[in-house]
Design an enzyme around this catalytic site. Structure first.
Site, mmCIF file in Angstrom:
data_model
loop_
_atom_site.group_PDB
_atom_site.id
_atom_site.type_symbol
_atom_site.label_atom_id
_atom_site.label_comp_id
_atom_site.label_asym_id
_atom_site.label_seq_id
_atom_site.Cartn_x
_atom_site.Cartn_y
_atom_site.Cartn_z
ATOM 1 N N ILE A 189 -8.406 9.386 9.268
ATOM 2 C CA ILE A 189 -10.026 9.900 8.482
ATOM 3 C C ILE A 189 -11.091 9.052 8.655
ATOM 4 O O ILE A 189 -11.125 7.929 8.062
ATOM 5 C CB ILE A 189 -9.896 10.437 6.737
ATOM 6 C CG1 ILE A 189 -9.419 11.156 6.380
ATOM 7 C CG2 ILE A 189 -11.008 11.213 6.733
ATOM 8 C CD1 ILE A 189 -8.771 12.367 7.005
ATOM 9 N N THR B 83 -13.953 7.810 7.912
ATOM 10 C CA THR B 83 -14.600 7.868 7.844
ATOM 11 C C THR B 83 -15.589 6.853 8.531
ATOM 12 O O THR B 83 -15.630 6.161 9.484
ATOM 13 C CB THR B 83 -14.573 6.932 6.156
ATOM 14 O OG1 THR B 83 -12.983 5.944 6.553
ATOM 15 C CG2 THR B 83 -13.491 7.766 5.351
ATOM 16 N N TYR C 288 0.587 -1.292 -0.235
ATOM 17 C CA TYR C 288 0.567 0.229 -0.343
ATOM 18 C C TYR C 288 1.125 1.107 -0.418
ATOM 19 O O TYR C 288 0.843 2.278 -0.928
ATOM 20 C CB TYR C 288 -1.019 -0.084 1.306
ATOM 21 C CG TYR C 288 -1.562 1.397 1.236
ATOM 22 C CD1 TYR C 288 -3.083 1.601 0.832
ATOM 23 C CD2 TYR C 288 -1.394 2.342 2.261
ATOM 24 C CE1 TYR C 288 -3.564 2.321 0.417
ATOM 25 C CE2 TYR C 288 -2.349 3.432 2.460
ATOM 26 C CZ TYR C 288 -3.285 3.779 1.635
ATOM 27 O OH TYR C 288 -3.991 4.704 1.593
#
Length: 269
Positions: free
Chosen positions: A191, A193, A158
């Site tokens: 974040i 989410t 990643y």
């Protein structure tokens, strides 16, 4: 209102999280938006929500691992609205069960992530740029990650894929700037989410809080508003940049939080 009035935006991975926030904000500010996602029903629901609020959006299926699907999403956008002037390459992901350290990672996962996280950005840009040139310019925004700048104990593939997105952003900006096409990226930190909220235990969030410079976590709209800015003419002299939206998590000496805790304990004695 009207910050992106008259623009046509394709948002990949737009059915939820950062993509949904970006699509919603772009539509609110006047753009016609195509929401592309593997979750077609989710994309349709997102488009319906935008339309019910007075915006204009449609949904299209996207498998970001397949070249023909990416091209089809760009073609659909142009067929629907006549052009494309904003592209938000937002699809990406990883698998923490397979994306481990370099000795133990699943090599098929490496290939999958390079295809989904990097090649999808390349192909989205490849297919959109000719239309943007015809339109007299445009803005491409790529979702990178702080993992593209800093290392971790896992997520090797990643991180490498997101580092590639950072540099691909710069290369594309250099190559097509004279065509009035700006290419920038956004690098989120943690974040919150819906997926992050559902999967991250409180103890882990506390670790991140300890090292943030700011006393709160990021929300999807923090990235969405950055995307909106980069899509708008307010950023007309910005290209080849990757804006780090990470709450100051990475700006200081990594020992600061522990040092401050040590001093506080010493002073309390």
């Amino acid at each position: 209102m009207g910050r992106v009035q008259g623009k046509v935006a394709l948002v990949t991975g737009g059915a939820s999280g950062i993509g949904l926030s970006s699509a919603t904000l772009l539509a609110k500010e006047g753009a016609k938006v195509v929401i592309a996602d593997y979750n077609l029903e989710g994309a349709k629901a997102a488009a319906e929500a935008i339309n019910s609020q007075g915006g204009e959006a449609v949904a299209v299926f996207l498998d970001a691992s397949k070249e023909d699907s990416i091209k089809a999403a760009v073609d659909f956008t142009v067929e629907q609205y006549g052009t494309i002037t904003v592209l938000f390459n937002n699809v990406g992901g990883t698998n923490l069960q397979k994306d481990l350290d370099v000795v133990n990672m699943d090599l098929d996962e490496w290939d999958r992530l390079m295809n989904m996280n990097v090649k999808s950005v390349l192909l989205g840009s490849r297919f959109a740029i000719p239309h943007m040139i015809k339109a007299g310019g445009g803005s491409i925004i790529n979702t990178a990650s702080m993992a593209g700048f800093f290392s971790d104990s896992v997520r090797s593939a990643y991180g490498a894929s997101k580092a590639a997105v950072v540099n691909l952003t710069k290369y594309t900006a250099s190559q097509y700037g004279k065509d009035k096409i700006r290419v920038n990226g956004v690098a989120p930190g943690l974040i919150l989410t819906p997926a992050a909220k559902n999967n991250m235990p409180g103890e882990l969030l506390e670790i991140f809080s300890k090292f943030h410079a700011l006393p709160y976590h990021g929300e999807a709209d923090d990235i969405g508003n950055t995307v909106l800015f980069l899509a708008s003419d307010e950023s007309k002299f910005i290209t080849g940049q990757v804006i780090q939206v990470e709450g100051g998590h990475y700006i200081g000496n990594p020992t600061i939080a522990d040092f401050n805790e040590y001093v506080a304990k010493a002073q309390a004695k």
